[in-house]
Design an enzyme around this catalytic site. Structure first.
Site, short mmCIF file in Angstrom:
data_model
loop_
_atom_site.label_atom_id
_atom_site.label_comp_id
_atom_site.label_asym_id
_atom_site.label_seq_id
_atom_site.Cartn_x
_atom_site.Cartn_y
_atom_site.Cartn_z
N GLY A 4 0.82 -1.20 0.00
CA GLY A 4 0.00 0.00 0.00
C GLY A 4 0.86 1.25 0.00
O GLY A 4 2.01 1.21 0.44
N GLN A 20 2.93 9.96 1.22
CA GLN A 20 4.21 9.26 1.25
C GLN A 20 5.09 9.62 0.05
O GLN A 20 6.29 9.33 0.05
CB GLN A 20 4.01 7.74 1.29
CG GLN A 20 3.42 7.25 2.60
CD GLN A 20 3.29 5.75 2.60
OE1 GLN A 20 2.29 5.22 2.14
NE2 GLN A 20 4.30 5.05 3.09
N CYS A 36 5.90 -0.24 7.03
CA CYS A 36 5.51 0.92 6.22
C CYS A 36 6.70 1.30 5.34
O CYS A 36 7.84 1.33 5.83
CB CYS A 36 5.14 2.08 7.14
SG CYS A 36 4.68 3.58 6.28
N LEU A 37 6.44 1.61 4.07
CA LEU A 37 7.52 2.00 3.17
C LEU A 37 8.22 3.27 3.63
O LEU A 37 9.36 3.52 3.26
CB LEU A 37 6.99 2.18 1.74
CG LEU A 37 6.48 0.90 1.05
CD1 LEU A 37 5.91 1.23 -0.31
CD2 LEU A 37 7.58 -0.14 0.94
N HIS A 48 -4.32 1.26 7.76
CA HIS A 48 -2.96 1.85 7.77
C HIS A 48 -2.85 2.97 6.74
O HIS A 48 -2.37 4.07 7.06
CB HIS A 48 -1.94 0.73 7.48
CG HIS A 48 -0.53 1.19 7.34
ND1 HIS A 48 0.46 0.81 8.21
CD2 HIS A 48 0.08 2.00 6.43
CE1 HIS A 48 1.61 1.37 7.85
NE2 HIS A 48 1.40 2.09 6.77
N GLU A 49 -3.32 2.70 5.51
CA GLU A 49 -3.17 3.71 4.45
C GLU A 49 -4.06 4.93 4.72
O GLU A 49 -3.65 6.07 4.49
CB GLU A 49 -3.48 3.11 3.08
CG GLU A 49 -2.54 1.99 2.64
CD GLU A 49 -1.06 2.33 2.78
OE1 GLU A 49 -0.68 3.50 2.61
OE2 GLU A 49 -0.27 1.42 3.07
N HIS A 94 -2.55 7.41 7.00
CA HIS A 94 -1.57 8.31 6.39
C HIS A 94 -2.22 9.62 5.94
O HIS A 94 -1.59 10.68 5.96
CB HIS A 94 -0.93 7.65 5.16
CG HIS A 94 0.25 6.76 5.46
ND1 HIS A 94 1.41 7.22 6.03
CD2 HIS A 94 0.45 5.44 5.24
CE1 HIS A 94 2.27 6.21 6.15
NE2 HIS A 94 1.71 5.11 5.69
NI NI Z 1 2.59 3.26 5.58
#
Ligand code: NI
Length: 157
Positions: free
Chosen positions: A46, A51, A91-92, A133-134, A137
């Protein structure tokens, strides 16, 4: 299409609230395809627009092992959630780390697709976790603030 730079923890853009998208312009379409390319390139499941430094309410998710089932969500909202799951999350924007987070086990979300068609999506387990989670953000919330115990090194990376 182009890869975008993934912002990492410590970058203030990750803590800001994103703005709704009023319409899908060619620029938004380009952003979405870049987000998909960037997510797949980074082996993520995701990615949210902040991000990549863009404060717009857009997320892309793909939890399929083949990475061939992208879900594009514009202006998403969770309309129902229930149950509970506790598990590892990453998380990226927080490379090499993982932590235990408790979230709802089942969610229903409403969003618009890349053609501004409204749709609903229901998810359990990993998909429910990814959606929560997304969407966090978009409100400037990183999973690191939800972790139970310590943030750990992810040895599998
Ligand atoms: Ni994330």
């Amino acid at each position: 299409m182009a890869l975008r730079k993934i912002r990492e923890i410590g970058d203030p853009v990750l803590l800001k609230k994103s703005k709704p998208v009023p319409e899908v312009t060619p620029k938004i379409k380009e952003l979405i395809s870049d987000m998909l390319e960037t997510m797949y390139d980074a082996d993520g499941v995701g990615l949210a627009a902040p991000q990549v430094g863009i404060l717009k309410r857009i997320v892309v998710i793909d939890i399929s092992p083949e990475q061939d089932s992208p879900i594009i969500m514009i202006n998403p909202v969770i309309i129902e959630k229930d149950g509970e799951q506790t598990g590892g999350e990453g998380c990226l924007s927080v490379p090499g780390k993982t932590g235990i987070v408790t979230r709802a086990n089942h969610v229903i979300a409403r969003a618009f697709d890349e053609n501004m068609q409204e749709f609903e999506i229901e998810g359990e387990e990993l998909l429910a976790r990814a959606i929560q989670h997304e969407l966090d953000h978009l409100d400037g919330i990183l999973y690191t603030t939800l972790v139970e115990g310590e943030l750990m090194d992810n040895d599998s990376e």
